[in-house]
Design a protein around this motif. Structure first.
Motif, PDB file in Angstrom:
ATOM      1  N   LEU A  58       4.612 -14.362  -7.294  1.00 51.89           N
ATOM      2  CA  LEU A  58       3.915 -15.114  -8.322  1.00 51.89           C
ATOM      3  C   LEU A  58       3.190 -16.262  -7.640  1.00 51.89           C
ATOM      4  N   LEU A  59       1.871 -16.145  -7.579  1.00 43.86           N
ATOM      5  CA  LEU A  59       1.068 -17.094  -6.825  1.00 43.86           C
ATOM      6  C   LEU A  59       0.214 -17.930  -7.752  1.00 43.86           C
ATOM      7  N   CYS A  60       0.076 -19.197  -7.400  1.00 40.91           N
ATOM      8  CA  CYS A  60      -0.777 -20.111  -8.150  1.00 40.91           C
ATOM      9  C   CYS A  60      -2.021 -20.418  -7.323  1.00 40.91           C
ATOM     10  N   GLU A  61      -2.841 -21.274  -7.863  1.00 41.15           N
ATOM     11  CA  GLU A  61      -4.072 -21.643  -7.173  1.00 41.15           C
ATOM     12  C   GLU A  61      -3.771 -22.177  -5.774  1.00 41.15           C
ATOM     13  N   GLY A  62      -4.544 -21.752  -4.771  1.00 40.32           N
ATOM     14  CA  GLY A  62      -4.367 -22.228  -3.414  1.00 40.32           C
ATOM     15  C   GLY A  62      -4.666 -21.159  -2.388  1.00 40.32           C
ATOM     16  N   ASP A  63      -4.357 -21.472  -1.132  1.00 38.09           N
ATOM     17  CA  ASP A  63      -4.587 -20.542  -0.032  1.00 38.09           C
ATOM     18  C   ASP A  63      -3.266 -19.922   0.398  1.00 38.09           C
ATOM     19  N   TYR A  64      -3.317 -18.638   0.748  1.00 42.93           N
ATOM     20  CA  TYR A  64      -2.137 -17.916   1.208  1.00 42.93           C
ATOM     21  C   TYR A  64      -2.499 -17.060   2.417  1.00 42.93           C
ATOM     22  N   LEU A  65      -1.519 -16.928   3.322  1.00 38.82           N
ATOM     23  CA  LEU A  65      -1.682 -16.067   4.474  1.00 38.82           C
ATOM     24  C   LEU A  65      -0.780 -14.862   4.295  1.00 38.82           C
ATOM     25  N   ILE A  66      -1.378 -13.663   4.377  1.00 37.18           N
ATOM     26  CA  ILE A  66      -0.640 -12.442   4.102  1.00 37.18           C
ATOM     27  C   ILE A  66      -0.607 -11.579   5.365  1.00 37.18           C
ATOM     28  N   SER A  67       0.575 -11.121   5.748  1.00 36.82           N
ATOM     29  CA  SER A  67       0.697 -10.221   6.877  1.00 36.82           C
ATOM     30  C   SER A  67       1.715  -9.145   6.532  1.00 36.82           C
TER      31      SER A  67
ATOM     32  N   GLN B 194       0.855  -1.176   0.000  1.00 32.31           N
ATOM     33  CA  GLN B 194       0.000   0.000   0.000  1.00 32.31           C
ATOM     34  C   GLN B 194       0.893   1.229   0.000  1.00 32.31           C
ATOM     35  N   SER B 195       0.274   2.379   0.222  1.00 29.49           N
ATOM     36  CA  SER B 195       1.062   3.605   0.315  1.00 29.49           C
ATOM     37  C   SER B 195       1.952   3.583   1.557  1.00 29.49           C
ATOM     38  N   VAL B 196       1.579   2.740   2.561  1.00 26.41           N
ATOM     39  CA  VAL B 196       2.419   2.573   3.749  1.00 26.41           C
ATOM     40  C   VAL B 196       3.660   1.770   3.376  1.00 26.41           C
ATOM     41  N   ASP B 197       4.810   2.222   3.890  1.00 24.69           N
ATOM     42  CA  ASP B 197       6.052   1.487   3.645  1.00 24.69           C
ATOM     43  C   ASP B 197       6.092   0.295   4.586  1.00 24.69           C
ATOM     44  N   ALA B 198       5.664  -0.857   4.096  1.00 24.26           N
ATOM     45  CA  ALA B 198       5.482  -2.032   4.954  1.00 24.26           C
ATOM     46  C   ALA B 198       6.337  -3.191   4.475  1.00 24.26           C
ATOM     47  N   ASN B 199       6.633  -4.081   5.409  1.00 24.23           N
ATOM     48  CA  ASN B 199       7.285  -5.344   5.081  1.00 24.23           C
ATOM     49  C   ASN B 199       6.215  -6.414   4.947  1.00 24.23           C
ATOM     50  N   ILE B 200       6.108  -6.987   3.760  1.00 26.10           N
ATOM     51  CA  ILE B 200       5.070  -7.971   3.476  1.00 26.10           C
ATOM     52  C   ILE B 200       5.625  -9.370   3.691  1.00 26.10           C
ATOM     53  N   VAL B 201       4.829 -10.232   4.323  1.00 26.12           N
ATOM     54  CA  VAL B 201       5.189 -11.644   4.478  1.00 26.12           C
ATOM     55  C   VAL B 201       4.039 -12.474   3.908  1.00 26.12           C
ATOM     56  N   VAL B 202       4.364 -13.375   2.985  1.00 22.40           N
ATOM     57  CA  VAL B 202       3.374 -14.267   2.386  1.00 22.40           C
ATOM     58  C   VAL B 202       3.768 -15.704   2.714  1.00 22.40           C
ATOM     59  N   LYS B 203       2.805 -16.465   3.268  1.00 18.80           N
ATOM     60  CA  LYS B 203       3.050 -17.858   3.611  1.00 18.80           C
ATOM     61  C   LYS B 203       2.088 -18.761   2.867  1.00 18.80           C
ATOM     62  N   ASP B 204       2.567 -19.943   2.505  1.00 21.95           N
ATOM     63  CA  ASP B 204       1.696 -20.965   1.939  1.00 21.95           C
ATOM     64  C   ASP B 204       0.687 -21.373   3.011  1.00 21.95           C
ATOM     65  N   GLY B 205      -0.608 -21.374   2.662  1.00 22.99           N
ATOM     66  CA  GLY B 205      -1.661 -21.639   3.637  1.00 22.99           C
ATOM     67  C   GLY B 205      -1.681 -23.059   4.156  1.00 22.99           C
ATOM     68  N   ILE B 206      -1.013 -23.978   3.483  1.00 17.27           N
ATOM     69  CA  ILE B 206      -0.993 -25.377   3.913  1.00 17.27           C
ATOM     70  C   ILE B 206       0.301 -25.702   4.655  1.00 17.27           C
ATOM     71  N   SER B 207       1.437 -25.439   4.040  1.00 20.47           N
ATOM     72  CA  SER B 207       2.719 -25.802   4.632  1.00 20.47           C
ATOM     73  C   SER B 207       3.238 -24.753   5.599  1.00 20.47           C
ATOM     74  N   GLY B 208       2.768 -23.525   5.460  1.00 23.16           N
ATOM     75  CA  GLY B 208       3.270 -22.451   6.305  1.00 23.16           C
ATOM     76  C   GLY B 208       4.603 -21.908   5.840  1.00 23.16           C
ATOM     77  N   ALA B 209       5.110 -22.392   4.710  1.00 25.45           N
ATOM     78  CA  ALA B 209       6.400 -21.935   4.201  1.00 25.45           C
ATOM     79  C   ALA B 209       6.315 -20.477   3.765  1.00 25.45           C
ATOM     80  N   VAL B 210       7.355 -19.706   4.069  1.00 25.40           N
ATOM     81  CA  VAL B 210       7.408 -18.299   3.679  1.00 25.40           C
ATOM     82  C   VAL B 210       7.851 -18.208   2.227  1.00 25.40           C
ATOM     83  N   LEU B 211       7.084 -17.447   1.417  1.00 26.04           N
ATOM     84  CA  LEU B 211       7.402 -17.276   0.001  1.00 26.04           C
ATOM     85  C   LEU B 211       8.301 -16.064  -0.204  1.00 26.04           C
ATOM     86  N   THR B 212       9.101 -16.104  -1.258  1.00 28.75           N
ATOM     87  CA  THR B 212      10.049 -15.035  -1.559  1.00 28.75           C
ATOM     88  C   THR B 212       9.610 -14.281  -2.823  1.00 28.75           C
TER      89      THR B 212
END
Length: 363
Positions: free
Chosen positions: A35-44, A9-27
Motif C-alpha cells: 500500500l503506497l502513498c504519494e512519493g518515490d519508491y525504488l523497486i527491485s 510478474q509471471s516469474v516467481d520473484a522476490n520483490i523488494v520495495v524501498k522508500d526513495g528518501i529514507s531507503g527503508a524497506v517496506l513490508t
C-alpha cells in the motif's frame, strides 16, 4: 492519497520495495500487496535465472490504483562481462599481478572495484619492500556500464623502498621466526589510536624474545633505521630493551630473558640497544639519556655506518623531548656485517614494550 498495488510478474520473484528518501524497506500485507502513498519508491526483484532490469516509481495523488510489474530479463539473454583489475605505479609500471574478477557480471551492469583492492599496498619484490599509496584521482575504478571486456587500472604513488618494513597493520605473528626465553607471555598485536603495533608485556617475570628477519648485507654500507618504541610504566624494576642485531645475537648467560644488562660488556651480535634500566635510566648503547622519554612513544632514527662501526642516533618523543647521540660504538664486537634480527625484553613485574613502524634502508 491513492493506494497502489505491486504484484509479481509471471516469474516467481522476490520483490523488494524501498522508500526513495529514507531507503527503508517496506513490508507487504498478508495478500502480498504494498500500500503506497504519494512519493518515490525504488523497486527491485530477484529470481533464479532472471535479472532485475531496475525501476524507479513515482506516485502522485493523480495515480490510480494499479498493478505495477517489475521488468525481468533472463540471464540467458545477457552477455557475460569479463573484468580485469590492474595495479600500476604513477609511471605505468606494474606493481602487482592483475586480478580477474569472478562472479556474475554482465554487459551493462554498473560496477565499482572493491575497496579491498583500493587500499594502500605493501609489496615485497626482489628482496626489497615497496610501499604505495592509492591515488583515487588517477585511477579508473568504476563504470556505469560494463563492457564485454572491462579493464580497471588502479594507480598508486610510490612512498618508499626498504630492506625491511613493518607497520604491524594486518600483521600475523609467525612463531616460526621467534625465539622466546621462556615464560607464558607471547607477542601480541595491539592498537593505539586505531594504529596497530607489536606489544610485549610481562606477567610477573622478566621475559625476552627475538625475531629473525631476512638477512640484510650491510658490508661497508650505511643503514638508516627508524622505529617507534614505547617503554612503560615508569618506575618498572629491572631492564626492558629493544635492540637490533645480526642473524644470531648472543645474550647474557645465554638466556634470551636476560638480554644484556652489564654495559661494561660487549655482546656479540648486537648493534643498537635501547634500554630502560632499573626504572630510572634510559640508555642507548650504554649512553644515558633523559628518562622523560619513558611512558610515551619514542621515535628512533639511527644511521649505522658499517664501514666505521659508528652510529648516530636521534630520539624524539610525543612531548617533543629530543636527544642526539653521535659516534656511538656498536654494542658488540666490530666484525658484524649484517642485520638479521630484532629483540624485545620486558622486566618484571609489569613492564611493557611496544614497537611500531620499524624500517631499515641500506645504501
Amino acid at each position: 492519497m491513492t493506494k497502489s498495488e505491486i504484484k509479481e510478474q509471471s516469474v516467481d520473484a522476490n520483490i523488494v520495495v524501498k522508500d526513495g528518501i529514507s531507503g527503508a524497506v517496506l513490508t507487504p500485507n498478508s495478500n502480498g500487496e504494498y500500500l503506497l502513498c504519494e512519493g518515490d519508491y525504488l523497486i527491485s526483484a530477484t529470481a533464479e535465472g532472471y535479472r532485475d532490469a531496475g525501476q524507479k516509481l513515482e506516485l502522485s495523488q493523480a495515480t490510480e490504483s494499479k498493478i505495477i510489474t517489475v521488468p525481468m530479463v533472463s540471464v540467458t539473454d545477457l552477455t557475460k562481462a569479463h573484468i580485469a583489475i590492474k595495479f600500476k605505479d604513477n609511471q605505468g609500471n606494474d606493481i602487482m599481478e592483475s586480478v580477474t574478477e569472478t562472479g556474475d557480471f554482465y554487459v551493462g551492469d554498473k560496477y565499482t572495484v572493491s575497496a579491498d583492492y583500493r587500499k594502500d599496498q605493501v609489496v615485497k619484490r626482489d628482496g626489497k619492500v615497496y610501499t604505495y599509496k592509492y591515488n583515487a584521482e588517477k585511477s579508473v575504478y568504476t563504470a556505469d556500464k560494463l563492457e564485454e571486456n572491462s579493464v580497471f587500472t588502479l594507480v598508486y604513488d610510490v612512498c618508499g623502498e626498504y630492506d625491511f618494513y613493518a607497520d604491524f597493520e594486518n600483521y600475523t605473528i609467525d612463531d616460526s621466526v621467534l625465539t622466546y626465553g621462556g615464560g607464558s607471555p607471547k607477542l601480541t598485536v595491539a592498537k593505539d589510536n586505531e594504529n596497530s603495533y607489536l606489544s610485549y608485556a610481562s606477567t610477573g617475570s622478566t621475559v625476552g624474545v627475538w625475531q629473525k628477519i631476512d638477512t640484510i648485507d650491510c658490508t661497508n654500507k650505511t643503514v638508516t633505521v627508524n622505529a617507534d618504541i614505547k617503554f612503560a610504566p615508569k618506575g618498572t624494576a629491572g631492564n626492558s630493551q629493544f635492540s637490533i642485531g645480526d642473524t644470531s645475537p648472543k645474550f647474557d648467560s645465554n638466556n634470551v630473558n636476560y638480554g644484556f644488562v652489564n654495559k661494561s660488556k660487549k655482546y656479540d651480535g648486537h648493534i643498537i640497544a635501547v634500554e630502560y634500566n632499573s626504572g630510572s635510566t634510559l640508555l642507548v648503547n650504554g649512553q644515558t639519556v633523559s628518562s622523560d622519554f619513558v611512558g610515551s612513544w619514542i621515535h628512533l632514527n639511527a644511521e649505522i655506518n658499517f664501514a666505521a662501526k659508528k652510529i648516530n642516533v636521534t630520539l624524539k618523543n610525543d612531548n617533543d623531548i629530543t636527544a642526539e647521540l653521535s659516534d656511538l660504538d656498536f654494542y658488540s664486537s666490530n666484525d658484524i656485517t649484517e642485520i638479521g634480527s630484532f629483540y624485545l625484553r620486558v622486566a618484571k613485574s609489569n613492564g611493557t614494550v611496544g614497537l611500531d613502524n620499524l624500517t631499515m634502508v641500506c645504501e
